[in-house]
Motif scaffolding. Structure first.
Motif, short mmCIF file in Angstrom:
data_model
loop_
_atom_site.label_atom_id
_atom_site.label_comp_id
_atom_site.label_asym_id
_atom_site.label_seq_id
_atom_site.Cartn_x
_atom_site.Cartn_y
_atom_site.Cartn_z
N THR A 163 -59.73 -0.31 -9.77
CA THR A 163 -59.79 -1.71 -10.24
C THR A 163 -60.23 -2.79 -9.85
O THR A 163 -61.21 -3.60 -11.15
N LYS A 164 -60.26 -3.03 -8.72
CA LYS A 164 -60.26 -4.23 -8.24
C LYS A 164 -60.62 -4.33 -6.13
O LYS A 164 -61.85 -4.79 -6.21
N LYS A 165 -61.25 -2.98 -6.39
CA LYS A 165 -62.26 -3.42 -5.46
C LYS A 165 -63.66 -1.41 -4.88
O LYS A 165 -62.56 -1.20 -5.52
N LYS A 166 -64.37 -1.47 -4.03
CA LYS A 166 -65.36 -0.44 -3.89
C LYS A 166 -65.74 -0.22 -2.43
O LYS A 166 -65.53 -1.41 -2.09
N TYR A 167 -65.10 1.00 -2.74
CA TYR A 167 -65.89 1.19 -1.01
C TYR A 167 -66.97 1.71 -1.04
O TYR A 167 -67.17 2.84 -1.41
N ILE A 168 -67.84 2.06 0.29
CA ILE A 168 -68.47 2.04 0.40
C ILE A 168 -68.80 3.37 1.34
O ILE A 168 -68.98 2.28 2.87
N CYS A 169 -69.29 4.02 2.07
CA CYS A 169 -69.22 4.95 3.29
C CYS A 169 -70.47 5.39 3.24
O CYS A 169 -71.50 6.49 2.08
N ASN A 170 -71.46 4.67 3.91
CA ASN A 170 -73.46 5.94 4.05
C ASN A 170 -72.65 6.79 4.98
O ASN A 170 -72.67 7.22 5.88
N VAL A 171 -73.26 8.89 4.42
CA VAL A 171 -73.75 9.63 5.04
C VAL A 171 -74.74 9.77 5.14
O VAL A 171 -75.64 10.47 5.00
N THR A 172 -75.15 10.44 6.52
CA THR A 172 -76.12 11.31 7.16
C THR A 172 -75.64 12.88 6.63
O THR A 172 -75.45 12.53 8.07
#
Length: 221
Positions: free
Chosen positions: A90-99
């Motif tokens: 609800t407060k934050k977004k996490y992103i991981c770039n996967v190859t």
């Protein structure tokens, strides 16, 4: 005193029955979204992304044709390509770039190596390259001298008191690490030396141990 410096990465792999001998727990790779912003995984494999927060979280991927993820953060890869894993609270977004690749570049003597940046009065600056698609953890660097072909641990000066512990060095895939080793506390009464990491773990779980050593070799003249 003049100093002549040489640098080498020494990697010794014990082979048994044609396979690398490792200590390994059969487990699905786990990536914490707080730590990993970029990872490389193999096609048609499973990867577990660890929840970055205790609050309720939703998972999704940017392209479901390449990979899918369930509500527990388990990623299933389908095709080669690039995809973003997104964990949202609800407060934050996490992103991981996967190859996603058909073949993973493993950590070997050819993909993990080092170089000397600078020799200072009492310390050595070095860099370690990780050209593999695996996470590397180097543990407990030591200073050793060469005595007739045998490497032995160098002794410290009598008035030196050990304070603290050298932290593990974690090198993410396709990344470098720059560090410095202080040898001013050692006696340095020999000629040939090396700074050696006798423990090398590969991750992301760091439960696999390659019996390798990575070392910076230098000579005092």
């Amino acid at each position: 005193m003049k100093k002549k410096i040489f640098f080498a990465v020494i990697v010794t792999i014990i082979v048994s029955c044609g396979k690398i001998s490792i200590n390994c727990f059969a487990s699905i790779p786990r990536y914490n979204m707080n730590q990993y912003k970029k990872v490389t995984v193999k096609k048609s494999s499973k990867v577990k992304f660890v929840q970055p927060a205790k609050s309720k979280i939703t998972w999704k991927v940017s392209n479901k044709r390449i990979a899918t993820i369930n509500k527990k953060g388990m990623l299933r890869t389908k095709k080669c390509g690039k995809v973003k894993v997104i964990a949202k609270t609800t407060k934050k977004k996490y992103i991981c770039n996967v190859t996603i690749k058909k073949k993973i570049v493993r950590a070997t003597a050819k993909t993990v190596y080092g170089n000397t940046i600078k020799i200072n009065d009492g310390s050595i600056d070095f860099i370690i390259y990780n050209k593999s698609d695996e996470c590397i953890s180097l543990v407990l660097p030591q200073l050793e001298y060469n005595d007739k072909g045998i490497w032995e641990a160098e002794s410290k000066k009598s008035n030196i008191v050990n304070i603290g512990v050298w932290p593990n060095i974690v090198i993410l895939p396709r990344s470098n690490y720059r560090g410095s080793f202080d040898y001013s506390a050692y006696n340095m009464t020999h000629r040939n030396y090396r700074i050696v990491f006798n423990k090398v773990f590969i991750g992301p779980n760091y439960k696999k141990e390659l019996r390798t050593s990575v070392s910076s070799v230098f000579e005092f003249i």
